[in-house]
Design a protein around this motif. Sequence first.
Motif, mmCIF file in Angstrom:
data_model
loop_
_atom_site.group_PDB
_atom_site.id
_atom_site.type_symbol
_atom_site.label_atom_id
_atom_site.label_comp_id
_atom_site.label_asym_id
_atom_site.label_seq_id
_atom_site.Cartn_x
_atom_site.Cartn_y
_atom_site.Cartn_z
ATOM 1 N N VAL A 1 0.862 -1.192 0.000
ATOM 2 C CA VAL A 1 0.000 0.000 0.000
ATOM 3 C C VAL A 1 0.896 1.240 0.000
ATOM 4 O O VAL A 1 0.749 2.137 -0.841
ATOM 5 N N HIS A 2 1.847 1.280 0.917
ATOM 6 C CA HIS A 2 2.738 2.440 0.976
ATOM 7 C C HIS A 2 3.649 2.505 -0.261
ATOM 8 O O HIS A 2 3.955 3.598 -0.736
ATOM 9 N N ALA A 3 4.079 1.358 -0.770
ATOM 10 C CA ALA A 3 4.948 1.376 -1.967
ATOM 11 C C ALA A 3 4.209 2.025 -3.140
ATOM 12 O O ALA A 3 4.777 2.833 -3.874
ATOM 13 N N LEU A 4 2.929 1.697 -3.309
ATOM 14 C CA LEU A 4 2.171 2.264 -4.428
ATOM 15 C C LEU A 4 1.725 3.700 -4.145
ATOM 16 O O LEU A 4 1.436 4.468 -5.066
ATOM 17 N N ALA A 5 1.677 4.062 -2.855
ATOM 18 C CA ALA A 5 1.244 5.426 -2.500
ATOM 19 C C ALA A 5 2.358 6.457 -2.720
ATOM 20 O O ALA A 5 2.070 7.606 -3.049
ATOM 21 N N TYR A 6 3.615 6.064 -2.522
ATOM 22 C CA TYR A 6 4.693 7.057 -2.581
ATOM 23 C C TYR A 6 4.747 7.840 -3.894
ATOM 24 O O TYR A 6 4.886 9.074 -3.873
ATOM 25 N N PRO A 7 4.611 7.193 -5.084
ATOM 26 C CA PRO A 7 4.638 7.993 -6.315
ATOM 27 C C PRO A 7 3.465 8.972 -6.408
ATOM 28 O O PRO A 7 3.586 10.026 -7.023
ATOM 29 N N LEU A 8 2.349 8.653 -5.763
ATOM 30 C CA LEU A 8 1.188 9.563 -5.797
ATOM 31 C C LEU A 8 1.494 10.840 -5.015
ATOM 32 O O LEU A 8 1.054 11.925 -5.362
ATOM 33 N N GLY A 9 2.273 10.697 -3.931
ATOM 34 C CA GLY A 9 2.698 11.870 -3.168
ATOM 35 C C GLY A 9 3.845 12.571 -3.880
ATOM 36 O O GLY A 9 3.871 13.795 -3.990
ATOM 37 N N GLY A 10 4.802 11.792 -4.364
ATOM 38 C CA GLY A 10 6.035 12.354 -4.937
ATOM 39 C C GLY A 10 5.767 13.181 -6.178
ATOM 40 O O GLY A 10 6.319 14.268 -6.338
ATOM 41 N N LYS A 11 4.908 12.705 -7.091
ATOM 42 C CA LYS A 11 4.710 13.439 -8.345
ATOM 43 C C LYS A 11 3.419 14.261 -8.356
ATOM 44 O O LYS A 11 3.386 15.360 -8.886
ATOM 45 N N TYR A 12 2.350 13.694 -7.763
ATOM 46 C CA TYR A 12 1.041 14.364 -7.905
ATOM 47 C C TYR A 12 0.610 15.084 -6.628
ATOM 48 O O TYR A 12 -0.462 15.662 -6.572
ATOM 49 N N HIS A 13 1.476 15.013 -5.612
ATOM 50 C CA HIS A 13 1.268 15.756 -4.356
ATOM 51 C C HIS A 13 -0.069 15.446 -3.683
ATOM 52 O O HIS A 13 -0.688 16.318 -3.072
ATOM 53 N N ILE A 14 -0.527 14.218 -3.825
ATOM 54 C CA ILE A 14 -1.714 13.793 -3.077
ATOM 55 C C ILE A 14 -1.258 13.537 -1.648
ATOM 56 O O ILE A 14 -0.221 12.899 -1.423
ATOM 57 N N ALA A 15 -2.029 14.048 -0.663
ATOM 58 C CA ALA A 15 -1.615 13.901 0.742
ATOM 59 C C ALA A 15 -1.398 12.421 1.071
ATOM 60 O O ALA A 15 -2.134 11.547 0.589
ATOM 61 N N HIS A 16 -0.397 12.176 1.908
ATOM 62 C CA HIS A 16 0.020 10.812 2.237
ATOM 63 C C HIS A 16 -1.163 9.942 2.690
ATOM 64 O O HIS A 16 -1.349 8.830 2.195
ATOM 65 N N GLY A 17 -1.971 10.465 3.618
ATOM 66 C CA GLY A 17 -3.089 9.677 4.145
ATOM 67 C C GLY A 17 -4.106 9.344 3.059
ATOM 68 O O GLY A 17 -4.655 8.236 3.014
ATOM 69 N N VAL A 18 -4.354 10.309 2.174
ATOM 70 C CA VAL A 18 -5.353 10.101 1.114
ATOM 71 C C VAL A 18 -4.859 9.035 0.126
ATOM 72 O O VAL A 18 -5.614 8.134 -0.276
ATOM 73 N N SER A 19 -3.582 9.103 -0.260
ATOM 74 C CA SER A 19 -3.042 8.091 -1.196
ATOM 75 C C SER A 19 -3.200 6.691 -0.610
ATOM 76 O O SER A 19 -3.615 5.752 -1.300
ATOM 77 N N ASN A 20 -2.858 6.561 0.665
ATOM 78 C CA ASN A 20 -2.962 5.237 1.291
ATOM 79 C C ASN A 20 -4.405 4.776 1.413
ATOM 80 O O ASN A 20 -4.708 3.594 1.228
ATOM 81 N N ALA A 21 -5.299 5.740 1.700
ATOM 82 C CA ALA A 21 -6.714 5.380 1.861
ATOM 83 C C ALA A 21 -7.285 4.853 0.544
ATOM 84 O O ALA A 21 -8.041 3.879 0.525
ATOM 85 N N ILE A 22 -6.902 5.489 -0.562
ATOM 86 C CA ILE A 22 -7.416 5.060 -1.873
ATOM 87 C C ILE A 22 -6.929 3.651 -2.203
ATOM 88 O O ILE A 22 -7.646 2.853 -2.798
ATOM 89 N N LEU A 23 -5.713 3.337 -1.778
ATOM 90 C CA LEU A 23 -5.098 2.058 -2.180
ATOM 91 C C LEU A 23 -5.343 0.907 -1.210
ATOM 92 O O LEU A 23 -5.189 -0.268 -1.573
#
Length: 388
Positions: free
Chosen positions: A262-284
């Motif tokens: 979950v965190h591995a797939l969330a990191y690029p969402l934060g790194g490039k698209y600046h989606i908040a960390h909690g939101v990226s993880n929640a979606i995944l």
Amino acid sequence: MKPCQLTVPGHVRAGENVIEQLSGIIEAERASKVIVFTDEGVLSTGICNGVFEQIKKANAEYCVIGDLRPEPSTQDVIRTMEQMNRAEGELVVAVGGGSVMDMAKLCAAMKGASYDIYDLLENNSLMEKGLPAVMIPTTCGTGSEATFNAIVAVPEKSVKTGIVNKNMLADYVLLDGNMIAKLPPKIIASSGVDALAHVIECFTSNKANVFSDLYAAAGAKLIFENLVRAYSDANDLQAKSNMLLAAFYGGVAIAASGTTAVHALAYPLGGKYHIAHGVSNAILLAPVMRANLEACEDRLALLEDGINPAGYGRAQSEKAKGMIERIASIVSDTGIPSSLCEFGIGLEDLDFLVDAAADCKRLLDNNRRVLTKNDIRAIYQEVIKGGI
Ligand SMILES: NC(=O)c1ccc[n+]([C@@H]2O[C@H](COP(=O)([O-])OP(=O)(O)OC[C@H]3O[C@@H](n4cnc5c(N)ncnc54)[C@H](O)[C@@H]3O)[C@@H](O)[C@H]2O)c1
Ligand SMILES: [Zn+2]
């Protein structure tokens, strides 16, 4: 039993008004000057005033590094280290969410160091023990107060990455429910589901062990019982205190075990698209656990038993599916977006996302199911269309 290790900050105090014990900590540390790390959002709530009063009560002076930005980048670390190296003080106090605590942990350890953040990215082990630090979390998610990780965005590579070194472990943690009393529901939701991701991932991780299981299972129970209450009732201080405890348990579980896909797939969402960390993880979280279902069925079923003892007699597969439904429901009940479309991410972004996530081997290696690039692509495709 497989060998395992429990690493927790030396002094952890929890309960309403434990913030009032800060002056005693400052005296015990014989600090005459304190460096306070926080951000504008936290300052605007007035919750730092109690911290400043405590510093004065201990007859110490203080300076404030208060312009920290959410989800810090390497450039932010360099800029803040310039302030840190000019600041005088013998103790660091962080008042904020994961962004503030991560920055404070890095700067406390790096004060006066000859290396910079880029050197650390190359070699985490360069870090030495720096100033003692007190962590006062004001969100209920990251558990950064309990971990020896700090997450930084590396804009040049469009990724987020973790610096991991035991010298960043906090010396004191104060978990005071009053500090999240005014936290906006949206941030309670996203940080709370981040904590849920931590405990679910650690419990299903290849690195799971007796210590991480203990904290992860207790954290999961607290989150399922308190997150929706804390989100929907601003006055439910009991639920908020319990969420603060759950987030801390999640951090202890990370330190003993490790997060997974979950965190591995969330990191690029934060790194490039600046989606908040909690939101990226929640979606995944639910989609990744669905992909992991077969490999993690026994672990998900065990977690479900802890939350829903009445369903004990059901088949293991039913219980595991029940746990995934429970995760999906809590994400939708707390109003978190369920699709990457809402952030302007489309199928054209898939190649970047898949390659960046596949590079996050440190976390993917913890995932019980080995995920190929095709598996990762299928998960992203699902959440681009609208997961949960
Ligand atoms: N080190 C770790 O172990 C670890 C683990 C998970 C996540 N993280 C990192 O933590 C960061 C995210 O932290 P976060 O989710 O806690 O959010 P955050 O620290 O970025 O804060 C989000 C927003 O909430 C505001 N805020 C914080 N507390 C408030 C309060 N009590 N009242 C009102 N507003 C408040 C802040 O001003 C900010 O605008 C990310 O960079 C993530 O990568 C670190
Ligand atoms: Zn997280």
